[in-house]
Design a protein around this motif. Structure first.
Motif, mmCIF file in Angstrom:
data_model
loop_
_atom_site.group_PDB
_atom_site.id
_atom_site.type_symbol
_atom_site.label_atom_id
_atom_site.label_comp_id
_atom_site.label_asym_id
_atom_site.label_seq_id
_atom_site.Cartn_x
_atom_site.Cartn_y
_atom_site.Cartn_z
ATOM 1 N N GLN A 1 15.953 0.127 -0.659
ATOM 2 C CA GLN A 1 16.205 -0.968 -1.600
ATOM 3 C C GLN A 1 14.883 -1.598 -2.046
ATOM 4 O O GLN A 1 14.666 -1.860 -3.231
ATOM 5 N N LYS A 2 13.999 -1.799 -1.072
ATOM 6 C CA LYS A 2 12.717 -2.435 -1.370
ATOM 7 C C LYS A 2 11.903 -1.598 -2.361
ATOM 8 O O LYS A 2 11.258 -2.134 -3.268
ATOM 9 N N LEU A 3 11.922 -0.284 -2.184
ATOM 10 C CA LEU A 3 11.190 0.593 -3.100
ATOM 11 C C LEU A 3 11.690 0.412 -4.527
ATOM 12 O O LEU A 3 10.914 0.311 -5.474
ATOM 13 N N ASP A 4 13.004 0.380 -4.673
ATOM 14 C CA ASP A 4 13.596 0.289 -6.007
ATOM 15 C C ASP A 4 13.346 -1.081 -6.635
ATOM 16 O O ASP A 4 12.992 -1.188 -7.808
ATOM 17 N N ILE A 5 13.500 -2.129 -5.819
ATOM 18 C CA ILE A 5 13.372 -3.500 -6.355
ATOM 19 C C ILE A 5 11.907 -3.864 -6.619
ATOM 20 O O ILE A 5 11.587 -4.497 -7.613
ATOM 21 N N SER A 6 11.023 -3.440 -5.710
ATOM 22 C CA SER A 6 9.634 -3.900 -5.787
ATOM 23 C C SER A 6 8.787 -3.142 -6.791
ATOM 24 O O SER A 6 7.706 -3.579 -7.137
ATOM 25 N N SER A 7 9.266 -1.973 -7.218
ATOM 26 C CA SER A 7 8.397 -1.141 -8.059
ATOM 27 C C SER A 7 9.039 -0.820 -9.407
ATOM 28 O O SER A 7 9.920 0.044 -9.491
ATOM 29 N N PRO A 8 8.590 -1.463 -10.459
ATOM 30 C CA PRO A 8 9.088 -1.117 -11.801
ATOM 31 C C PRO A 8 8.832 0.358 -12.136
ATOM 32 O O PRO A 8 9.631 0.987 -12.822
ATOM 33 N N VAL A 9 7.729 0.907 -11.622
ATOM 34 C CA VAL A 9 7.399 2.315 -11.882
ATOM 35 C C VAL A 9 8.484 3.230 -11.309
ATOM 36 O O VAL A 9 8.981 4.148 -11.978
ATOM 37 N N LEU A 10 8.865 2.964 -10.064
ATOM 38 C CA LEU A 10 9.864 3.812 -9.410
ATOM 39 C C LEU A 10 11.244 3.583 -10.018
ATOM 40 O O LEU A 10 12.031 4.527 -10.203
ATOM 41 N N HIS A 11 11.545 2.338 -10.342
ATOM 42 C CA HIS A 11 12.847 2.041 -10.947
ATOM 43 C C HIS A 11 12.976 2.773 -12.284
ATOM 44 O O HIS A 11 14.002 3.404 -12.561
ATOM 45 N N LYS A 12 11.916 2.725 -13.074
ATOM 46 C CA LYS A 12 11.931 3.386 -14.385
ATOM 47 C C LYS A 12 12.088 4.904 -14.214
ATOM 48 O O LYS A 12 12.852 5.544 -14.939
ATOM 49 N N ALA A 13 11.359 5.455 -13.243
ATOM 50 C CA ALA A 13 11.453 6.905 -13.011
ATOM 51 C C ALA A 13 12.857 7.296 -12.558
ATOM 52 O O ALA A 13 13.346 8.379 -12.883
ATOM 53 N N SER A 14 13.526 6.394 -11.818
ATOM 54 C CA SER A 14 14.902 6.669 -11.381
ATOM 55 C C SER A 14 15.829 6.712 -12.585
ATOM 56 O O SER A 14 16.703 7.573 -12.683
ATOM 57 N N VAL A 15 15.644 5.777 -13.499
ATOM 58 C CA VAL A 15 16.536 5.671 -14.653
ATOM 59 C C VAL A 15 16.236 6.762 -15.685
ATOM 60 O O VAL A 15 17.159 7.376 -16.241
ATOM 61 N N GLU A 16 14.961 7.045 -15.893
ATOM 62 C CA GLU A 16 14.595 7.898 -17.029
ATOM 63 C C GLU A 16 14.193 9.330 -16.662
ATOM 64 O O GLU A 16 14.285 10.225 -17.496
ATOM 65 N N VAL B 1 0.844 -1.203 0.000
ATOM 66 C CA VAL B 1 0.000 0.000 0.000
ATOM 67 C C VAL B 1 0.876 1.248 0.000
ATOM 68 O O VAL B 1 0.599 2.242 -0.693
ATOM 69 N N CYS B 2 1.944 1.193 0.765
ATOM 70 C CA CYS B 2 2.883 2.323 0.814
ATOM 71 C C CYS B 2 3.539 2.527 -0.547
ATOM 72 O O CYS B 2 3.616 3.657 -1.047
ATOM 73 N N ILE B 3 3.980 1.445 -1.158
ATOM 74 C CA ILE B 3 4.636 1.563 -2.472
ATOM 75 C C ILE B 3 3.651 2.133 -3.495
ATOM 76 O O ILE B 3 4.005 2.988 -4.300
ATOM 77 N N GLY B 4 2.399 1.693 -3.435
ATOM 78 C CA GLY B 4 1.376 2.239 -4.335
ATOM 79 C C GLY B 4 1.203 3.731 -4.137
ATOM 80 O O GLY B 4 1.015 4.488 -5.100
ATOM 81 N N SER B 5 1.269 4.193 -2.893
ATOM 82 C CA SER B 5 1.134 5.626 -2.614
ATOM 83 C C SER B 5 2.292 6.406 -3.223
ATOM 84 O O SER B 5 2.104 7.497 -3.786
ATOM 85 N N VAL B 6 3.493 5.844 -3.119
ATOM 86 C CA VAL B 6 4.662 6.513 -3.703
ATOM 87 C C VAL B 6 4.526 6.550 -5.227
ATOM 88 O O VAL B 6 4.802 7.574 -5.866
#
Ligand SMILES: [Zn+2]
Length: 195
Positions: free
Chosen positions: A158-173, A82-87
């Motif tokens: 680490q969990k935010l980055d690994i668990s969320s493709p959305v956040l990982h993509k936003a970090s990279v792009e 739920v927290c990751i979804g909020s982010v």
């Protein structure tokens, strides 16, 4: 309103925290005029994932106001789905480019995990992550609880980055940055946690 990039957002948090810790808070954006200004649309400049602890209130310790911070508070600043979804909402829909995971001194959830006491019911799900943080902190020089709070923040970043493709993509792009902070209750200052 244009969105702040990650560095400018972090600078704004640090400046606000400095004001608070020096007892020079200006309490910006806390009046009815600001409420009216953000009533129909919001553009918070940072996400803060913090503990529910009554002493750890992001808008106060970063000296911010209405519409400034997108705050998620859970005991032990635990990052679940739920927290990751909020982010993800804040990043995808509000364009936020800075996420801070904020641990703090004397965190009761971390202390509970370190005590090894039995925990029952739903509290067990909070303590599961912090137990891993305590395990990682054991044997390190310094205070076990302080070290475990910092390890907990790193695990959650680490969990935010690994668990969320959305956040990982936003970090990279898109220049999203996920940073860690440790709030010192003695000084009022938030120290950055290297990761
Ligand atoms: Zn806490």
């Amino acid at each position: 309103m244009t969105q702040l990039n990650a560095q400018d957002a972090l600078d704004r948090l640090k400046e606000g925290n400095q004001r608070f810790a020096e007892d020079k808070a200006t309490h910006p954006n806390q009046d009815l005029a600001q409420l009216k200004a953000v009533a129909t649309t919001q553009k918070p400049f940072a996400v803060v994932i913090g503990c529910s602890d009554s002493r750890v209130i992001p808008e106060i310790l970063f000296d911010q106001g209405l519409g400034d911070l997108f705050v998620i508070r859970v005991a032990g600043n635990t990052v679940g789905n739920v927290c990751i979804g909020s982010v993800e909402y804040a990043v995808e829909h509000l364009g936020v480019r800075l996420v801070m995971v904020l641990g703090h001194q004397n965190c009761g959830v971390v202390k509970t995990a370190a005590s090894g006491d039995d925990v029952h019911h739903h509290l067990g799900s909070l303590v599961a992550t912090t137990t891993e943080a305590v395990r990682r902190a054991e044997g390190k020089p310094g205070d076990l609880i302080d070290n475990a709070v910092k390890e907990n923040v790193k695990l959650l970043m680490q969990k935010l980055d690994i668990s969320s493709p959305v956040l990982h993509k936003a970090s990279v792009e898109s220049g999203l940055k996920i940073v860690g902070g440790y709030y010192n209750l003695d000084s009022g200052l938030v120290e950055m946690i290297d990761y």
